[in-house]
Write a protein that holds these residues in place. Structure first.
Motif, PDB file in Angstrom:
ATOM      1  N   ARG A   1       0.845  -1.201   0.000  1.00 35.89           N
ATOM      2  CA  ARG A   1       0.000   0.000   0.000  1.00 35.89           C
ATOM      3  C   ARG A   1       0.875   1.244   0.000  1.00 35.89           C
ATOM      4  O   ARG A   1       1.682   1.449   0.905  1.00 35.89           O
ATOM      5  N   PRO A   2       0.729   2.136  -1.023  1.00 35.33           N
ATOM      6  CA  PRO A   2       1.569   3.338  -1.071  1.00 35.33           C
ATOM      7  C   PRO A   2       1.366   4.215   0.155  1.00 35.33           C
ATOM      8  O   PRO A   2       0.253   4.354   0.674  1.00 35.33           O
ATOM      9  N   THR A   3       2.447   4.805   0.614  1.00 38.99           N
ATOM     10  CA  THR A   3       2.422   5.622   1.820  1.00 38.99           C
ATOM     11  C   THR A   3       3.085   6.972   1.554  1.00 38.99           C
ATOM     12  O   THR A   3       3.769   7.168   0.550  1.00 38.99           O
ATOM     13  N   ASP A   4       2.894   7.899   2.491  1.00 41.23           N
ATOM     14  CA  ASP A   4       3.577   9.185   2.400  1.00 41.23           C
ATOM     15  C   ASP A   4       5.091   8.992   2.437  1.00 41.23           C
ATOM     16  O   ASP A   4       5.843   9.728   1.790  1.00 41.23           O
TER      17      ASP A   4
ATOM     18  N   ALA B   1       4.520  34.991   4.125  1.00 38.37           N
ATOM     19  CA  ALA B   1       3.414  34.518   4.959  1.00 38.37           C
ATOM     20  C   ALA B   1       3.052  33.078   4.623  1.00 38.37           C
ATOM     21  O   ALA B   1       2.780  32.263   5.517  1.00 38.37           O
ATOM     22  N   ARG B   2       3.044  32.734   3.338  1.00 35.45           N
ATOM     23  CA  ARG B   2       2.727  31.356   2.950  1.00 35.45           C
ATOM     24  C   ARG B   2       3.812  30.391   3.420  1.00 35.45           C
ATOM     25  O   ARG B   2       3.519  29.256   3.798  1.00 35.45           O
ATOM     26  N   ARG B   3       5.049  30.860   3.399  1.00 37.16           N
ATOM     27  CA  ARG B   3       6.155  29.964   3.729  1.00 37.16           C
ATOM     28  C   ARG B   3       6.165  29.566   5.199  1.00 37.16           C
ATOM     29  O   ARG B   3       6.643  28.483   5.543  1.00 37.16           O
ATOM     30  N   VAL B   4       5.665  30.429   6.069  1.00 38.72           N
ATOM     31  CA  VAL B   4       5.707  30.115   7.500  1.00 38.72           C
ATOM     32  C   VAL B   4       4.465  29.377   7.971  1.00 38.72           C
ATOM     33  O   VAL B   4       4.387  28.996   9.141  1.00 38.72           O
ATOM     34  N   ARG B   5       3.484  29.189   7.078  1.00 37.01           N
ATOM     35  CA  ARG B   5       2.311  28.427   7.498  1.00 37.01           C
ATOM     36  C   ARG B   5       2.720  26.994   7.803  1.00 37.01           C
ATOM     37  O   ARG B   5       3.501  26.392   7.062  1.00 37.01           O
ATOM     38  N   PRO B   6       2.188  26.425   8.866  1.00 38.00           N
ATOM     39  CA  PRO B   6       2.543  25.034   9.183  1.00 38.00           C
ATOM     40  C   PRO B   6       2.050  24.095   8.089  1.00 38.00           C
ATOM     41  O   PRO B   6       0.957  24.269   7.534  1.00 38.00           O
ATOM     42  N   VAL B   7       2.875  23.107   7.779  1.00 38.32           N
ATOM     43  CA  VAL B   7       2.492  22.092   6.800  1.00 38.32           C
ATOM     44  C   VAL B   7       1.630  21.062   7.499  1.00 38.32           C
ATOM     45  O   VAL B   7       2.030  20.478   8.507  1.00 38.32           O
ATOM     46  N   THR B   8       0.421  20.867   7.004  1.00 37.90           N
ATOM     47  CA  THR B   8      -0.497  19.922   7.623  1.00 37.90           C
ATOM     48  C   THR B   8      -0.755  18.758   6.674  1.00 37.90           C
ATOM     49  O   THR B   8      -0.713  18.903   5.454  1.00 37.90           O
ATOM     50  N   SER B   9      -1.025  17.617   7.265  1.00 36.14           N
ATOM     51  CA  SER B   9      -1.371  16.448   6.456  1.00 36.14           C
ATOM     52  C   SER B   9      -2.818  16.565   5.997  1.00 36.14           C
ATOM     53  O   SER B   9      -3.640  17.191   6.666  1.00 36.14           O
ATOM     54  N   PRO B  10      -3.138  15.990   4.846  1.00 32.54           N
ATOM     55  CA  PRO B  10      -4.529  16.019   4.389  1.00 32.54           C
ATOM     56  C   PRO B  10      -5.464  15.456   5.456  1.00 32.54           C
ATOM     57  O   PRO B  10      -5.161  14.448   6.095  1.00 32.54           O
TER      58      PRO B  10
ATOM     59  N   SER C   1       0.670   8.454 -11.665  1.00 34.78           N
ATOM     60  CA  SER C   1       0.859   8.185 -10.243  1.00 34.78           C
ATOM     61  C   SER C   1       2.097   8.908  -9.713  1.00 34.78           C
ATOM     62  O   SER C   1       3.174   8.834 -10.319  1.00 34.78           O
ATOM     63  N   PRO C   2       1.976   9.579  -8.550  1.00 31.67           N
ATOM     64  CA  PRO C   2       3.177  10.171  -7.943  1.00 31.67           C
ATOM     65  C   PRO C   2       4.126   9.118  -7.417  1.00 31.67           C
ATOM     66  O   PRO C   2       5.258   9.426  -7.051  1.00 31.67           O
ATOM     67  N   PHE C   3       3.670   7.851  -7.379  1.00 35.42           N
ATOM     68  CA  PHE C   3       4.508   6.779  -6.862  1.00 35.42           C
ATOM     69  C   PHE C   3       5.312   6.089  -7.962  1.00 35.42           C
ATOM     70  O   PHE C   3       6.110   5.204  -7.674  1.00 35.42           O
ATOM     71  N   ARG C   4       5.076   6.458  -9.227  1.00 38.48           N
ATOM     72  CA  ARG C   4       5.749   5.748 -10.319  1.00 38.48           C
ATOM     73  C   ARG C   4       6.685   6.711 -11.042  1.00 38.48           C
ATOM     74  O   ARG C   4       6.252   7.586 -11.779  1.00 38.48           O
TER      75      ARG C   4
END
Length: 885
Positions: free
Chosen positions: A169-172, A627-636, A878-881
């Protein structure tokens, strides 16, 4: 043979070479036996657990035979088969045995990992949950490859062997590992372009007016340090260098070849370069796809891919790397060194841009004119510039996106560290796209570009001048911590224009702190105004500017300082420049200037602009980017209550019944949306006046009657909606009148309870043919298209981003208690946007979707009218391929 694995593709290896991966076919038997023959007994032992190669040869007969139960891939480099990977499904369990054999010559190039990635993804698509590999403990290389793949791994030692189970199963984690490996390969492959050890110019003419001569002259005059080989069969010497009739006569190998021969000769030259193992081509020649020669361009790319050569162009100006003193193109002048990594699809735009950048003091680290983008594109160049120490800002002039989804993934990663500034030409509307929903009509290609660039953190500009203005600030000044600007100048009019521009573009011109104002008042002339803007008056000299700049920089309520100087007043232009330079040497905040009528770079680091609006625009872009760069990165987000299997069954069943797709009936659309927790008003389908009246027993009164039928897209515009019907008789009469008015277009109706009064919004989605799914939120109801108050995003969307979408709308105050109205449940609206985003991301066969209106009240959210169109969609890349486009 059993079902084959994924389609053929080209891939980049760790060293920058190119391999071709494709499904195994029976005709590969001889090539596989040759692979075994080249393998050492030790390699065969590690793969087949037996001494010698006899067992391996027997196995190759089996793997190419008609009764082979597995699924296999082979890899070729320069036409030679160098690897085979397979998985054999277990007959009773969702698992498969996996094995790989590589040519001894290609170990360490990452080919085994690539084959495993492709095998694992194909196995997952086939329902395989685990790949099982049995490995000898001494096979450390394979153990490392399996362990580092990026998929969950379990190990078990038994009877002198290691059993490794890999969850497919593909993962992050897998995405991160794949992107890291792809980045390394891209960097290595483009090193052959930007830092070659040697360069050949094929078509090096003695005529100074010819392109081949100009390229050679630029290489010589630029001081390229490696060997330069002019190739010209009719000359003994060009530009003071010995010329050669062909590659076979060169005294040394060639890493980069610049091709400047007629279009009819390019393919022959490319094949010769392939035979002599050139690593990269820059094809300056035009006359390919842009002139109708698509087949020739495809063949050129095929030759390059098979030989492992990267290709810039054709139909381009060439490449430049100032750090390597490489000027392998025919730009009219040599670009000065600087921090700008620049790519342009247009040669004319590139020439003008580089010339203008040089005049402004903004040199380039490296430059590529990609022309037709047959191979190397902006995505590849982003990978190269990501960790190039000489590149601080990346600038792209684009006419098209080759792979927008990949661009988004790469740019999102890079923009967290380096700014990317983009000019994308072509702001045309959707034109020929046949769409019928509000969302799809609004999602023009230009809107899609804006949404994509915003999602990945890139900065979009409308013109080359804007690009250069913004890039100068980003390249030489720190990012602002916020939007607060102190304006210092010697003329009230230009300062007022500057303040007005700040307000329009979202910057703040705050009052200075009392201590700052007092310090200024104690030192400056009595006529000076010490608010913000600080007006020093026309009499102010350079010392006044220096003191004021230093003082406002120290104010903790100021994030940036903008100096507005109108020459020749005060000490004059030159002394004022010197004061600005001396005062800002160690400034930790961005400083920029407007020197009326002068575009330049003060002291090689302080950008100065001719007009206030230029300076404010650049600063606003920098503040937005920061401002965009300092926003916390959140998971979907994973909203609760999503029934993904149900949604897939609904989509599959409807496409099975309607293979070309269709607008879903209300019941099916509501069922699909409900699977994702989207709240849709309960509806009762009716087919006549009597059944409509009877439906009120279920819905209650007052009620709403809406006509249905595939031709009724915007029902309210044709009288297909009646609201606030108070009695069953009113329902009957409304149905009769509606049927008489609409005729055969009305194929029935639905009855709903009259929704509570609230704010009408729209939530929509569209699967854009090039850019993928887009989500829209905006003002709904009949004013949707009239007022065009809407915001777009690329899914997946979290609650914070949904909130920012709503915050951008002009109608947002209506949701927050405008003029005494009760505040609406905005969190519920955010939740519905998140869910629609997840739906569009999960279900690519949804072509268009409108929830309009969505009624937002203090008690929640309900969609009272829904339209969903299904259309069979091709599989998404696919981002996985990993694969070259």
């Amino acid at each position: 043979m059993a079902r084959t694995v994924a389609e053929a593709c080209d891939v980049l290896l760790r060293d920058g070479g190119v391999a071709h991966i494709r499904p195994l076919c029976p005709s590969d038997r001889e090539a596989l036996h040759a692979l075994i023959a080249r393998s050492s007994p030790h390699s065969a032992y590690l793969r087949f657990f037996t001494g010698g190669t006899t067992s391996a040869h027997v196995y190759m007969d089996r793997i190419t035979g008609p009764r082979y139960p597995g699924h296999a891939l082979v890899a070729l480099i320069r036409g030679l088969m160098v690897g085979v990977a397979e998985y054999i499904p277990h007959p009773d369990r969702p698992e498969a045995e996996v094995g790989i054999l590589l040519d001894d010559l290609v170990h360490g190039q990452g080919l085994g990992t690539l084959l495993l990635e492709h095998i694992a993804l194909d196995a997952a698509d086939a329902g395989i949950e685990d790949l099982v590999a049995t490995v000898l403990p001494e096979n450390r290389a394979m153990l490392r490859v399996l362990n580092d793949l990026g998929l969950p791994v379990k190990k078990q030692y038994e009877q002198g062997q290691v059993e490794i189970r890999i969850a497919t199963r593909p993962t992050d984690s897998l995405v991160a590992e794949i992107e890291a490996r792809a980045h390394e390969a891209e960097r290595s492959s483009l090193a052959h372009v930007f830092t070659p050890c040697s360069v050949a110019v094929i078509g090096a003419s003695r005529d100074p007016a010819r392109v081949g001569h100009r390229v050679l002259r630029n290489l010589v005059d630029g001081g390229f340090l490696g060997p330069i080989y002019p190739v010209n069969p009719r000359a003994a010497e060009v530009c003071g260098l010995a010329a050669y009739p062909g590659l076979a006569s060169l005294p040394g190998p060639v890493e980069l070849a610049v091709v400047a021969v007629p279009a009819s000769a390019v393919l022959g030259v490319a094949r010769e370069c392939a035979r002599h193992q050139v690593r990269a081509l820059v094809v300056l020649t035009a006359g390919f796809a842009e002139a109708g020669g698509r087949e020739a361009e495809r063949e050129l790319l095929r030759v390059c891919r098979e030989a492992g050569m990267r290709l810039i162009g054709p139909n381009c100006l060439g490449v430049v790397n100032t750090a390597a003193r490489l000027h392998a193109g025919f730009l009219p002048g040599r670009p000065p060194a600087g921090p700008l990594g620049l790519m342009s699809q247009s040669g004319a735009v590139a020439a003008a841009l580089i010339e203008r950048a040089g005049l402004l003091g903004l040199g380039v680290s490296s430059f590529a004119s990609v022309g037709n983008k047959a191979d190397v594109s902006g995505n590849d160049l982003l990978e190269y510039w990501e960790d190039d120490p000489a590149t601080r800002v990346i600038a792209l002039y684009l006419e098209s996106f080759g792979n927008p989804r990949r661009f988004g993934r790469i740019a999102r990663r890079i923009s967290a560290r380096k700014p990317i500034v983009v000019v994308k030409s072509g702001r045309s509307a959707s034109g020929s796209r046949a769409v019928r929903s509000h969302t799809a009509a609004a999602a023009t290609p230009d809107v899609a570009v804006d949404t994509l660039l915003r999602a990945c953190g890139a900065i979009r500009e409308d013109s080359v001048q804007d690009l250069l203005d913004t890039a100068r600030l980003l390249a030489f000044q720190p990012l602002p911590d916020g939007p607060r600007v102190a304006i210092v100048g010697n003329s009230g009019g230009p300062q007022a224009l500057t303040a007005d521009a700040c307000e329009r573009l979202g910057l703040v011109v705050p009052d200075l702190r009392p201590a700052t104002a007092e310090a200024l008042r104690a030192r400056l002339r009595p006529a000076a105004a010490v608010g913000n803007p600080v007006d020093l008056t026309a009499e102010a000299d350079a010392a006044d500017f220096a003191f004021t700049i230093a003082t406002v920089l120290a104010d903790p309520g100021v994030d940036a300082v903008l100096i507005v100087y109108t020459p020749p007043f005060g000490s004059g232009l030159e002394e004022t420049r010197e004061a600005i330079a001396a005062t800002t040497t160690d400034a930790a905040k961005p400083v920029l200037a407007c020197l009326a009528g002068h575009d330049e770079l003060i002291d090689g680091r302080v950008p100065a602009y001719a007009f206030p609006e230029q300076a404010v625009h650049a600063l606003a872009q920098a503040a937005g980017y920061a401002a965009r760069r300092v926003r916390p990165v959140t998971s979907p987000e994973e909203p609760p209550g999503i029934d993904l299997p149900l949604a897939r069954r609904v989509v599959a069943a409807d496409l099975s019944a309607h293979p070309e797709g269709r607008w879903l009936d209300e019941h099916t659309a509501a069922r699909l949306l409900s699977a994702y927790g989207v709240h849709v008003a309960e509806s009762v389908a009716v087919n006549g006046p009597e059944s409509a009246a009877e439906a009120t027993a279920l819905t209650g009164l007052p009620a709403v009657l809406k006509a249905t039928g595939p031709r009724l897209v915007h029902k309210s515009e044709v009288g297909g909606v009646r609201l606030n019907l108070q009695t069953p008789e009113q329902i009957r009469q409304a149905y009769r009148e509606m049927s008489a008015r609409l005729g055969p277009a009305m194929q029935g109706a639905i009855v709903q309870a009259m929704a509570a009064e609230g704010t009408e919004m729209i939530i929509g989605g569209v699967a854009h043919e090039t850019f993928g799914p887009l989500i829209m939120a905006g003002l709904g109801g009949v004013a949707t298209e009239l007022l065009a108050d809407r915001a777009f995003r690329v899914p997946p969307i979290d609650r914070a981003e949904a909130g920012r979408m709503i915050g951008e709308l002009r109608c947002a105050p209506l949701l927050h208690g405008y003029r005494g109205r009760p505040a609406a449940d905005v969190r519920a609206l955010d939740d519905q946007i998140v869910r629609v985003g997840r739906l569009m991301d999960d279900q690519p066969d949804i072509a268009e979707l409108d929830l309009n209106p969505v009624i937002v009240t203090p008690g929640g959210v309900v969609a009272v009218d829904v339209r969903v169109r299904l259309a069979p969609a091709p599989p998404l890349p696919s981002p996985f391929r990993r694969r070259l486009r």
